[in-house]
Design a protein around this motif. Sequence first.
Motif, PDB file in Angstrom:
ATOM      1  N   ALA A 154       0.766  -1.117   0.134  1.00 36.50           N
ATOM      2  CA  ALA A 154      -0.219   0.004  -0.056  1.00 36.50           C
ATOM      3  C   ALA A 154       0.788   1.264  -0.102  1.00 36.50           C
ATOM      4  CB  ALA A 154      -0.865   0.073   1.193  1.00 36.50           C
ATOM      5  N   LYS A 155       2.355   1.160   0.201  1.00 36.44           N
ATOM      6  CA  LYS A 155       3.054   2.342   0.093  1.00 36.44           C
ATOM      7  C   LYS A 155       3.775   2.617  -1.256  1.00 36.44           C
ATOM      8  CE  LYS A 155       3.460   2.415   4.991  1.00 36.44           C
ATOM      9  NZ  LYS A 155       4.599   2.075   6.114  1.00 36.44           N
ATOM     10  N   VAL A 156       4.366   3.858  -1.166  1.00 40.22           N
ATOM     11  CA  VAL A 156       5.211   4.187  -2.234  1.00 40.22           C
ATOM     12  C   VAL A 156       6.684   4.603  -1.817  1.00 40.22           C
ATOM     13  CG1 VAL A 156       3.338   4.752  -3.762  1.00 40.22           C
ATOM     14  CG2 VAL A 156       4.581   6.469  -2.244  1.00 40.22           C
ATOM     15  N   GLN A 203       5.681   1.933  -6.630  1.00 39.09           N
ATOM     16  CA  GLN A 203       4.398   1.015  -6.316  1.00 39.09           C
ATOM     17  C   GLN A 203       5.110   0.000  -5.251  1.00 39.09           C
ATOM     18  OE1 GLN A 203       1.560   2.825  -6.326  1.00 39.09           O
ATOM     19  NE2 GLN A 203       2.642   4.217  -7.273  1.00 39.09           N
ATOM     20  N   GLY A 204       4.616  -0.352  -4.088  1.00 34.88           N
ATOM     21  CA  GLY A 204       5.069  -1.200  -2.969  1.00 34.88           C
ATOM     22  C   GLY A 204       4.697  -2.572  -3.681  1.00 34.88           C
ATOM     23  N   ASN A 205       3.496  -2.688  -4.155  1.00 38.30           N
ATOM     24  CA  ASN A 205       3.100  -4.147  -4.785  1.00 38.30           C
ATOM     25  C   ASN A 205       4.063  -4.562  -5.961  1.00 38.30           C
ATOM     26  OD1 ASN A 205       2.067  -2.054  -6.664  1.00 38.30           O
ATOM     27  ND2 ASN A 205       0.129  -3.165  -6.747  1.00 38.30           N
ATOM     28  N   ALA A 206       4.605  -3.589  -6.695  1.00 40.49           N
ATOM     29  CA  ALA A 206       5.489  -4.067  -7.950  1.00 40.49           C
ATOM     30  C   ALA A 206       6.865  -4.284  -7.211  1.00 40.49           C
ATOM     31  CB  ALA A 206       5.243  -2.960  -8.782  1.00 40.49           C
ATOM     32  N   LEU A 207       7.325  -3.367  -6.478  1.00 39.68           N
ATOM     33  CA  LEU A 207       8.760  -3.689  -5.800  1.00 39.68           C
ATOM     34  C   LEU A 207       8.736  -5.017  -5.085  1.00 39.68           C
ATOM     35  CD1 LEU A 207      11.253  -2.000  -5.367  1.00 39.68           C
ATOM     36  CD2 LEU A 207      10.196  -1.157  -3.171  1.00 39.68           C
ATOM     37  N   LYS A 208       7.644  -5.437  -4.550  1.00 39.15           N
ATOM     38  CA  LYS A 208       7.777  -6.804  -4.026  1.00 39.15           C
ATOM     39  C   LYS A 208       7.913  -7.962  -4.930  1.00 39.15           C
ATOM     40  CE  LYS A 208       5.604  -8.708  -0.055  1.00 39.15           C
ATOM     41  NZ  LYS A 208       4.729  -8.211   1.127  1.00 39.15           N
ATOM     42  N   GLY A 257       7.341   3.387 -11.369  1.00 35.91           N
ATOM     43  CA  GLY A 257       7.448   4.728 -10.687  1.00 35.91           C
ATOM     44  C   GLY A 257       7.776   5.727 -11.761  1.00 35.91           C
ATOM     45  N   THR A 258       8.094   6.941 -11.166  1.00 32.35           N
ATOM     46  CA  THR A 258       8.571   8.091 -12.000  1.00 32.35           C
ATOM     47  C   THR A 258      10.303   8.230 -12.173  1.00 32.35           C
ATOM     48  OG1 THR A 258       6.519   9.243 -11.831  1.00 32.35           O
ATOM     49  CG2 THR A 258       8.538  10.518 -12.269  1.00 32.35           C
ATOM     50  N   THR A 259      10.808   7.979 -13.193  1.00 35.19           N
ATOM     51  CA  THR A 259      12.160   8.256 -13.037  1.00 35.19           C
ATOM     52  C   THR A 259      12.454   9.609 -13.137  1.00 35.19           C
ATOM     53  OG1 THR A 259      12.526   6.064 -14.190  1.00 35.19           O
ATOM     54  CG2 THR A 259      14.421   7.608 -14.253  1.00 35.19           C
ATOM     55  N   LEU A 260      13.360  10.218 -12.350  1.00 32.37           N
ATOM     56  CA  LEU A 260      14.034  11.378 -12.228  1.00 32.37           C
ATOM     57  C   LEU A 260      15.101  11.796 -12.800  1.00 32.37           C
ATOM     58  CD1 LEU A 260      12.544  12.832  -8.866  1.00 32.37           C
ATOM     59  CD2 LEU A 260      11.452  12.917 -11.021  1.00 32.37           C
ATOM     60  N   THR A 261      16.029  10.654 -12.583  1.00 29.19           N
ATOM     61  CA  THR A 261      17.241  10.322 -13.293  1.00 29.19           C
ATOM     62  C   THR A 261      17.441   9.204 -13.595  1.00 29.19           C
ATOM     63  OG1 THR A 261      18.243  11.800 -11.388  1.00 29.19           O
ATOM     64  CG2 THR A 261      20.057  10.695 -12.643  1.00 29.19           C
ATOM     65  N   GLU A 262      17.885   8.984 -15.140  1.00 29.58           N
ATOM     66  CA  GLU A 262      18.035   7.605 -15.660  1.00 29.58           C
ATOM     67  C   GLU A 262      19.100   6.919 -15.128  1.00 29.58           C
ATOM     68  OE1 GLU A 262      16.077   6.279 -17.912  1.00 29.58           O
ATOM     69  OE2 GLU A 262      14.597   7.996 -18.078  1.00 29.58           O
ATOM     70  N   TYR A 263      19.154   5.652 -15.164  1.00 34.82           N
ATOM     71  CA  TYR A 263      20.097   4.701 -14.716  1.00 34.82           C
ATOM     72  C   TYR A 263      21.544   5.226 -15.725  1.00 34.82           C
ATOM     73  CZ  TYR A 263      22.832   0.783 -13.907  1.00 34.82           C
ATOM     74  OH  TYR A 263      23.881  -0.151 -13.605  1.00 34.82           O
ATOM     75  N   HIS A 264      22.618   5.091 -14.904  1.00 33.70           N
ATOM     76  CA  HIS A 264      23.821   5.328 -15.475  1.00 33.70           C
ATOM     77  C   HIS A 264      24.593   4.253 -14.936  1.00 33.70           C
ATOM     78  CE1 HIS A 264      27.968   6.858 -16.594  1.00 33.70           C
ATOM     79  NE2 HIS A 264      27.130   7.314 -17.546  1.00 33.70           N
ATOM     80  N   PRO A 265      25.341   3.183 -15.719  1.00 31.03           N
ATOM     81  CA  PRO A 265      25.992   2.175 -15.108  1.00 31.03           C
ATOM     82  C   PRO A 265      27.256   2.743 -14.250  1.00 31.03           C
ATOM     83  CG  PRO A 265      26.378   2.239 -17.441  1.00 31.03           C
ATOM     84  CD  PRO A 265      25.373   3.388 -17.058  1.00 31.03           C
ATOM     85  N   PRO A 266      27.915   2.058 -13.472  1.00 30.11           N
ATOM     86  CA  PRO A 266      29.088   2.299 -12.770  1.00 30.11           C
ATOM     87  C   PRO A 266      30.155   2.559 -13.839  1.00 30.11           C
ATOM     88  CG  PRO A 266      28.008   0.326 -11.649  1.00 30.11           C
ATOM     89  CD  PRO A 266      27.298   0.693 -12.972  1.00 30.11           C
ATOM     90  N   THR A 267      30.892   3.598 -13.837  1.00 28.82           N
ATOM     91  CA  THR A 267      32.070   3.882 -14.469  1.00 28.82           C
ATOM     92  C   THR A 267      33.118   4.359 -13.987  1.00 28.82           C
ATOM     93  OG1 THR A 267      31.000   5.916 -15.195  1.00 28.82           O
ATOM     94  CG2 THR A 267      30.651   4.256 -16.704  1.00 28.82           C
ATOM     95  N   GLU A 301      10.863   5.264   2.277  1.00 34.23           N
ATOM     96  CA  GLU A 301       9.225   5.338   1.989  1.00 34.23           C
ATOM     97  C   GLU A 301       8.961   6.778   1.576  1.00 34.23           C
ATOM     98  OE1 GLU A 301       6.812   4.014   5.427  1.00 34.23           O
ATOM     99  OE2 GLU A 301       7.834   1.974   5.483  1.00 34.23           O
ATOM    100  N   GLN A 302       8.213   6.738   0.679  1.00 37.85           N
ATOM    101  CA  GLN A 302       7.716   8.164   0.306  1.00 37.85           C
ATOM    102  C   GLN A 302       6.664   8.705   1.091  1.00 37.85           C
ATOM    103  OE1 GLN A 302       7.965   8.732  -3.811  1.00 37.85           O
ATOM    104  NE2 GLN A 302       6.169  10.273  -3.926  1.00 37.85           N
ATOM    105  N   PRO A 303       6.890   9.730   1.700  1.00 38.03           N
ATOM    106  CA  PRO A 303       5.541  10.159   2.511  1.00 38.03           C
ATOM    107  C   PRO A 303       4.215  10.167   1.824  1.00 38.03           C
ATOM    108  CG  PRO A 303       7.378  11.484   3.137  1.00 38.03           C
ATOM    109  CD  PRO A 303       7.802  10.671   2.058  1.00 38.03           C
TER     110      PRO A 303
END
Length: 195
Positions: free
Chosen positions: A79-81, A111-116, A122-132, A148-150
């Motif tokens: 039920a959480k984000v 979404q908690g149900n997806a994360l599980k 969710g909403t990506t604010l910074t695209e994934y950048h691999p370790p370099t 946990e997002q309030p």
Amino acid sequence: MAVLAPFLVLCAFVLEFHHVEATADTLSCLDSSFCLGELEVIYPGLEIDKCLIVQKDLRKKLTTLWKAPRINFSGADEAKVYVLVMVDPDAPSRNNPKAANWRHWLVVDIQGNALKKGEIEGTTLTEYHPPTPPKKTGLHRYQFMLFEQPPDTSVSLAEKESSSRGKWDLLAFITRFNLGKPVATLQFLTKNYED
């Protein structure tokens, strides 16, 4: 002979302990203690569920081939984000972290149900950048933190934060959105694959 056996076992233990301590690619107690919770980071050829150092033969794939990992948190409340942060606090090197925290990935409203189930919805604010990590800078820590997002909180980046990944004030971000302590943390260490 009965006295000799325990002595040989003790010697083997001491020698093995010494060998482990002398290895450059061994986690320190501080690095090991970072990992808390049930967070899993899953790349195609590497599943990380505890603090570790990435094996040399996987470093090139991690940097050049693999895309964003799957993230699984079995302790997620459906039920959480959540907010997921991935940073390198050792940019450009652990001895000279003047660009820390380098933001490698930031996703909010997960979404908690997806994360599980090991999915990130969710909403990506910074695209994934691999370790370099740059050449000859040693091991870098790549830290994943799940918060946990309030409720009813819209998490975003300020314009200045959006313009650069480096020198990110992670603590200010956490404070600004009242994220508190992470519910789970995980890190791996790696270095430039040519080193």
